[in-house]
Design a protein around this motif. Structure first.
Motif, short mmCIF file in Angstrom:
data_model
loop_
_atom_site.label_atom_id
_atom_site.label_comp_id
_atom_site.label_asym_id
_atom_site.label_seq_id
_atom_site.Cartn_x
_atom_site.Cartn_y
_atom_site.Cartn_z
N ALA A 48 0.81 -1.22 0.00
CA ALA A 48 0.00 0.00 0.00
C ALA A 48 0.85 1.27 0.00
O ALA A 48 0.45 2.30 -0.55
CB ALA A 48 -0.92 -0.01 1.22
N TYR A 49 2.04 1.20 0.60
CA TYR A 49 2.93 2.36 0.66
C TYR A 49 3.38 2.75 -0.74
O TYR A 49 3.33 3.92 -1.15
CB TYR A 49 4.15 2.06 1.53
N VAL A 50 3.87 1.77 -1.48
CA VAL A 50 4.37 2.03 -2.83
C VAL A 50 3.21 2.36 -3.77
O VAL A 50 3.32 3.23 -4.64
CB VAL A 50 5.18 0.83 -3.35
N ALA A 51 2.08 1.68 -3.60
CA ALA A 51 0.91 1.98 -4.44
C ALA A 51 0.48 3.43 -4.27
O ALA A 51 0.11 4.11 -5.23
CB ALA A 51 -0.23 1.03 -4.09
N LEU A 52 0.53 3.93 -3.04
CA LEU A 52 0.17 5.32 -2.78
C LEU A 52 1.17 6.27 -3.44
O LEU A 52 0.77 7.27 -4.06
CB LEU A 52 0.12 5.58 -1.27
N ALA A 53 2.46 5.96 -3.32
CA ALA A 53 3.48 6.80 -3.95
C ALA A 53 3.31 6.80 -5.47
O ALA A 53 3.39 7.86 -6.12
CB ALA A 53 4.88 6.30 -3.58
N ARG A 54 3.06 5.65 -6.05
CA ARG A 54 2.89 5.58 -7.49
C ARG A 54 1.66 6.36 -7.94
O ARG A 54 1.69 7.08 -8.95
CB ARG A 54 2.78 4.11 -7.94
N ARG A 55 0.58 6.22 -7.21
CA ARG A 55 -0.64 6.95 -7.55
C ARG A 55 -0.40 8.46 -7.51
O ARG A 55 -0.87 9.19 -8.38
CB ARG A 55 -1.77 6.56 -6.59
N ALA A 56 0.35 8.91 -6.50
CA ALA A 56 0.66 10.33 -6.38
C ALA A 56 1.50 10.82 -7.55
O ALA A 56 1.25 11.90 -8.10
CB ALA A 56 1.38 10.59 -5.05
N VAL A 57 2.50 10.03 -7.93
CA VAL A 57 3.37 10.40 -9.05
C VAL A 57 2.57 10.46 -10.35
O VAL A 57 2.65 11.43 -11.12
CB VAL A 57 4.54 9.40 -9.18
N GLU A 58 1.80 9.42 -10.62
CA GLU A 58 1.06 9.36 -11.88
C GLU A 58 0.06 10.50 -12.00
O GLU A 58 -0.07 11.11 -13.07
CB GLU A 58 0.37 8.00 -12.00
N GLU A 59 -0.65 10.79 -10.93
CA GLU A 59 -1.64 11.86 -10.99
C GLU A 59 -0.98 13.21 -11.22
O GLU A 59 -1.45 14.01 -12.05
CB GLU A 59 -2.45 11.89 -9.68
N VAL A 64 11.34 8.67 -0.88
CA VAL A 64 10.78 8.00 -2.05
C VAL A 64 11.84 8.00 -3.15
O VAL A 64 12.37 9.06 -3.51
CB VAL A 64 9.51 8.69 -2.55
N SER A 65 12.16 6.81 -3.64
CA SER A 65 13.17 6.66 -4.70
C SER A 65 12.50 6.15 -5.97
O SER A 65 11.68 5.22 -5.92
CB SER A 65 14.26 5.69 -4.27
N ILE A 66 12.85 6.75 -7.10
CA ILE A 66 12.29 6.38 -8.39
C ILE A 66 13.44 5.98 -9.31
O ILE A 66 14.43 6.70 -9.43
CB ILE A 66 11.49 7.54 -9.01
N GLY A 120 15.03 9.86 -9.57
CA GLY A 120 14.68 10.87 -8.59
C GLY A 120 14.64 10.27 -7.20
O GLY A 120 14.24 9.12 -7.03
N CYS A 121 15.06 11.03 -6.21
CA CYS A 121 14.99 10.58 -4.82
C CYS A 121 14.92 11.80 -3.92
O CYS A 121 15.82 12.63 -3.92
CB CYS A 121 16.20 9.73 -4.46
N ILE A 122 13.82 11.93 -3.20
CA ILE A 122 13.61 13.03 -2.27
C ILE A 122 13.04 12.47 -0.98
O ILE A 122 12.23 11.54 -1.01
CB ILE A 122 12.63 14.08 -2.85
N GLY A 123 13.48 13.03 0.14
CA GLY A 123 12.94 12.54 1.40
C GLY A 123 13.09 13.53 2.52
O GLY A 123 13.66 14.61 2.36
N VAL A 168 5.81 13.09 -5.07
CA VAL A 168 5.70 14.14 -6.09
C VAL A 168 7.03 14.87 -6.25
O VAL A 168 7.50 15.13 -7.37
CB VAL A 168 4.57 15.12 -5.73
N SER A 169 7.67 15.18 -5.13
CA SER A 169 8.96 15.88 -5.19
C SER A 169 10.03 15.04 -5.88
O SER A 169 10.83 15.56 -6.67
CB SER A 169 9.42 16.25 -3.77
N ALA A 170 10.06 13.74 -5.60
CA ALA A 170 11.04 12.87 -6.25
C ALA A 170 10.83 12.84 -7.75
O ALA A 170 11.79 12.74 -8.52
CB ALA A 170 10.96 11.46 -5.67
N ALA A 171 9.58 12.92 -8.19
CA ALA A 171 9.26 12.83 -9.62
C ALA A 171 9.56 14.12 -10.37
O ALA A 171 9.98 14.08 -11.54
CB ALA A 171 7.80 12.45 -9.81
N VAL A 172 9.37 15.26 -9.74
CA VAL A 172 9.44 16.51 -10.51
C VAL A 172 10.32 17.59 -9.90
O VAL A 172 10.54 18.63 -10.52
CB VAL A 172 8.02 17.10 -10.73
N ARG A 173 10.86 17.37 -8.68
CA ARG A 173 11.61 18.44 -8.03
C ARG A 173 13.03 18.07 -7.63
O ARG A 173 13.71 18.87 -6.99
CB ARG A 173 10.84 18.95 -6.80
#
Length: 461
Positions: free
Chosen positions: A295-306, A333-335, A343-346, A364-369
């Motif tokens: 559920a942790y990773v699923a939430l992170a993925r959903r946040a990134v995709e949206e 979160v590491s991508i 990307g990796c932000i924490g 979101v920050s790991a994906a775009v910031r």
């Protein structure tokens, strides 16, 4: 006309007789192979030679392409200033290449460093090539800190530029292999050195460029290679191209691997679409990960995709495990994309009211910031693998002896500078390496005194 031949070559200044003064005889096979390369280029008679050098200007997230109209250089720093070079750049090729890179979304161009001095990674190949062919112009390209796939994609642009311009083109990837082959060598010995060189020369000798994209970052780093990205870019210039591959030589008597291979073009071959093959493998791998993700990773993925698709940050959804609502903690979160960090932000300490909120914000920050990378694009989403690390309590320690690279992450602190490294990372096998990397991330010199802290994480896949 387009790319007609490509070559992998090393660039030890020692093999230039005016520099080696006899020592070059220890790598005579390398010199003989270099002369074969020069003769072959003389037979091709290229209009343009593209040199991809690991000693050209290098930026973290930008490919530097030869600026201006000409350049020059000598081997003065190697006590052979009498050996000099003057080259004319193929400015039309550079202009077309920059345009193609922009269309492909690749950060590449002539901006930045404007120094017209040639590097030795370019001059060593030119020394030998110049004995057989000089009636051509040059394009000089540096590597970057971007992923292997981005280097392959710029190589594709090089190949397309040659085709569009009708240039008879030769590509030279200038880079040594492992620098850690012998304990008495300049960089010492690591077991990954010979392993890397053996695997690399097997792939290169067989023209299996897809294998080049599969090398783990940890293996490349441990081996101390300097030419992998240059060679991957060269491979991209031959995408969907049939080649006759030939291993000409390999030596490593000084503790550094010198490999020379040639690739003669023999027409189109749609089956050699290594970029697409690699990305399809990654899609399959990511799809399998998604099926197993918690559920942790699923939430992170959903946040990134949206956010990547709409620019909107999701609200905290219902139906999550209870601890995601009522606990607070630092989260990283590491991508990764195509096996390389994307990307990796924490946060060390929580900044949100719940663990779920912390995951969403940092995903979101790991994906775009992440300042090291460009923002994730929608077409990348099905190739992204994501992990979520939830940090435990941070505690001060007195000595590195209280660390364990598999169990504990480390925080190093000196004044206002603070660097963190997560535990159990690929390629990090000793506490010394862990601390050293954390120092570099914080900009703390190895000689400075630091305070140490450690923490445990729960890693979610």
């Amino acid at each position: 006309m387009a790319v007609e031949a490509a070559f992998v070559v090393p660039h030890p200044p020692l093999i230039v007789p005016e520099i080696g003064k006899g020592q070059e005889r220890a790598v005579q096979k390398t010199i003989d192979a270099y002369r074969q390369v020069a003769r072959r280029i003389g037979e091709v008679k290229p209009d343009t030679i593209v040199v991809i050098s690991s000693h050209q200007v290098m930026y973290a997230n930008y490919f530097h392409i030869s600026p201006g109209e000409e350049a020059r250089g000598t081997f003065e720093r190697f006590q052979a200033g009498q050996v000099g070079f003057e080259v004319t750049y193929d400015t039309e090729f550079v202009e077309v290449l920059c345009g193609l890179a922009a269309e492909a979304g690749l950060p590449a161009g002539t901006e930045g460093e404007t120094d017209c001095q040639l590097d030795h990674g370019t001059m060593v190949p030119l020394y030998f090539i110049g004995k057989c062919w000089t009636d051509c112009r040059l394009v000089r390209i540096g590597m970057s800190g971007l992923s292997l796939m981005r280097h392959y994609e710029l190589g594709q642009c090089i190949g397309e530029a040659a085709r569009l311009l009708g240039r008879k083109t030769v590509v030279v990837a200038s880079g040594d292999l492992s620098h850690r082959l012998k304990s008495e060598g300049p960089y010492g010995f690591q077991k990954e050195g010979p392993e890397y060189d053996s695997r690399m020369m097997y792939a290169l000798g067989n023209g299996n460029f897809g294998e080049l994209l599969e090398f783990p970052e940890g293996l490349c780093n441990k081996a101390g290679e300097c030419g992998h990205r240059a060679i991957v870019m060269m491979a991209g210039t031959l995408d969907r191209t049939g080649v006759t591959a030939r291993r000409l030589s390999y030596e490593g008597p000084f503790g550094i691997g010198y490999g020379i291979c040639e690739y003669l073009v023999r027409g189109e071959d749609p089956k050699r679409d290594f970029k697409e093959q690699h990305e399809q493998k990654e899609r399959v791998k990511v799809s399998a990960q998604i099926e197993k993700q918690d559920a942790y990773v699923a939430l992170a993925r959903r946040a990134v995709e949206e956010y990547v698709r709409t620019g909107q940050i999701i609200g905290i959804p219902s139906g999550l495990p209870r601890e995601l609502y009522n606990q607070k903690a630092g989260v990283f979160v590491s991508i990764k994309e195509n096996g390389s960090l994307r990307g990796c932000i924490g946060t060390i300490q929580p900044g949100e009211e719940s663990l779920a909120g912390e995951i969403i914000r940092n995903a979101v920050s790991a994906a775009v910031r992440d300042p090291r990378f460009s923002p994730v694009e929608p077409e990348e989403l099905d190739r992204l693998s994501i992990t979520v690390d939830v940090l435990g309590q941070v505690e001060k320690i007195r000595s590195p002896k209280e660390l364990d690279v598999k169990r504990y992450g480390v925080i190093v602190e000196s004044g206002s500078s603070r660097g963190l490294l997560l535990p159990n990372l690929e390629g990090v096998e000793t506490v010394q390496e862990q601390i050293s990397i954390a120092r570099r991330k914080a900009g703390i010199d190895e000689r400075e005194e630091v305070e140490l802290e450690r923490f445990e994480v729960v890693r979610h896949f």
